[in-house]
Design a protein around this motif. Structure first.
Motif, PDB file in Angstrom:
ATOM      1  N   SER A  39       0.839  -1.306   0.379  1.00 18.79           N
ATOM      2  CA  SER A  39      -0.046   0.381   0.157  1.00 18.79           C
ATOM      3  C   SER A  39       1.057   1.344   0.034  1.00 18.79           C
ATOM      4  N   GLY A  40       0.058   2.415  -0.779  1.00 17.13           N
ATOM      5  CA  GLY A  40       1.243   4.046   0.025  1.00 17.13           C
ATOM      6  C   GLY A  40       1.040   4.636  -1.529  1.00 17.13           C
ATOM      7  N   GLY A  41       1.411   3.212  -2.440  1.00 12.74           N
ATOM      8  CA  GLY A  41       1.670   4.125  -4.554  1.00 12.74           C
ATOM      9  C   GLY A  41       0.208   5.187  -4.382  1.00 12.74           C
ATOM     10  N   GLY A  42       1.223   6.442  -4.989  1.00 11.90           N
ATOM     11  CA  GLY A  42      -0.460   7.074  -5.772  1.00 11.90           C
ATOM     12  C   GLY A  42       0.642   7.425  -6.788  1.00 11.90           C
ATOM     13  N   LEU A  43      -0.248   8.835  -7.293  1.00 14.47           N
ATOM     14  CA  LEU A  43       0.696  10.234  -8.181  1.00 14.47           C
ATOM     15  C   LEU A  43       1.288  11.265  -7.432  1.00 14.47           C
ATOM     16  N   VAL A  44       2.304  11.534  -8.042  1.00 16.05           N
ATOM     17  CA  VAL A  44       3.210  12.299  -7.036  1.00 16.05           C
ATOM     18  C   VAL A  44       4.402  13.277  -7.363  1.00 16.05           C
ATOM     19  N   GLN A  45       4.732  14.920  -7.673  1.00 16.78           N
ATOM     20  CA  GLN A  45       5.406  14.801  -8.747  1.00 16.78           C
ATOM     21  C   GLN A  45       7.223  14.887  -8.446  1.00 16.78           C
ATOM     22  N   ALA A  46       7.617  14.674  -9.152  1.00 12.42           N
ATOM     23  CA  ALA A  46       8.679  14.591  -9.504  1.00 12.42           C
ATOM     24  C   ALA A  46       9.980  15.508  -8.832  1.00 12.42           C
ATOM     25  N   GLY A  47      10.688  15.277  -7.422  1.00 11.66           N
ATOM     26  CA  GLY A  47      11.163  15.674  -6.007  1.00 11.66           C
ATOM     27  C   GLY A  47      10.398  15.583  -4.804  1.00 11.66           C
ATOM     28  N   GLY A  48       9.218  14.293  -4.902  1.00 10.95           N
ATOM     29  CA  GLY A  48       8.144  14.222  -3.775  1.00 10.95           C
ATOM     30  C   GLY A  48       8.157  13.104  -3.637  1.00 10.95           C
ATOM     31  N   SER A  49       8.271  12.807  -1.887  1.00 11.84           N
ATOM     32  CA  SER A  49       7.793  11.884  -1.739  1.00 11.84           C
ATOM     33  C   SER A  49       6.693  10.607  -1.103  1.00 11.84           C
ATOM     34  N   LEU A  50       7.143   9.442  -0.844  1.00 12.19           N
ATOM     35  CA  LEU A  50       5.647   8.345  -1.257  1.00 12.19           C
ATOM     36  C   LEU A  50       6.991   7.067  -0.032  1.00 12.19           C
ATOM     37  N   ARG A  51       5.774   6.906   1.125  1.00 17.41           N
ATOM     38  CA  ARG A  51       6.021   5.756   2.412  1.00 17.41           C
ATOM     39  C   ARG A  51       5.305   4.554   1.454  1.00 17.41           C
ATOM     40  N   LEU A  52       5.876   3.901   1.090  1.00 24.63           N
ATOM     41  CA  LEU A  52       5.168   2.114   0.838  1.00 24.63           C
ATOM     42  C   LEU A  52       5.363   1.369   2.203  1.00 24.63           C
ATOM     43  N   SER A  53       3.906   1.082   1.902  1.00 25.75           N
ATOM     44  CA  SER A  53       3.960  -0.087   3.529  1.00 25.75           C
ATOM     45  C   SER A  53       3.803  -1.805   2.927  1.00 25.75           C
TER      46      SER A  53
END
Length: 124
Positions: A7-21
């Motif tokens: 889980s934790g995926g999505g759409l983000v702009q370049a330079g941004g962050s995401l955390r997957l679990s």
């Protein structure tokens, strides 16, 4: 048998962050090494990072070193992938995988258990 759910995926702009679990159920998760792999459209699945069963050993693909961090919380049966400074080329479906191994390996063939994947899209 180990069941894995990302889980934790999505759409983000370049330079941004995401955390997957990567949440596990079934056998005691603490005895399994966990790896993250990704597959972009039209490309082969590739290794991203892996962590040993205790978390003392990690491995990273050169393309993500210094930007991605893998960690695990065995009490919560969860492995995390913190992704910072995301680039358009990080766009892919991300999969977690588990294996009863002593260390951390990027060889996908050594992982018998896989999740269904979560989509990460980085817009430039």
């Amino acid at each position: 048998q180990v069941q894995l759910v990302e889980s934790g995926g999505g759409l983000v702009q370049a330079g941004g962050s995401l955390r997957l679990s990567c949440a596990a159920s079934g056998r005691p998760f603490s005895s399994y090494a966990v790896g993250w792999f990704r597959q972009a459209p039209g490309k082969a699945r590739e290794f991203v990072t892996a962590v040993s069963w205790r978390g003392g050993s990690t491995a990273y693909a050169d393309s993500v070193k210094g930007r991605f961090t893998i960690s695990r919380d065995n009490a919560k049966n969860t492995v995390y992938l913190q992704m910072n400074s995301l680039k358009a080329e990080d766009t892919a479906v991300y999969y977690c995988a588990a294996a009863r191994l002593g260390g951390s390996t990027g060889d996908s063939g050594q992982y018998p258990y896989w999740g269904q994947g979560t989509q990460v899209t980085v817009s430039s």
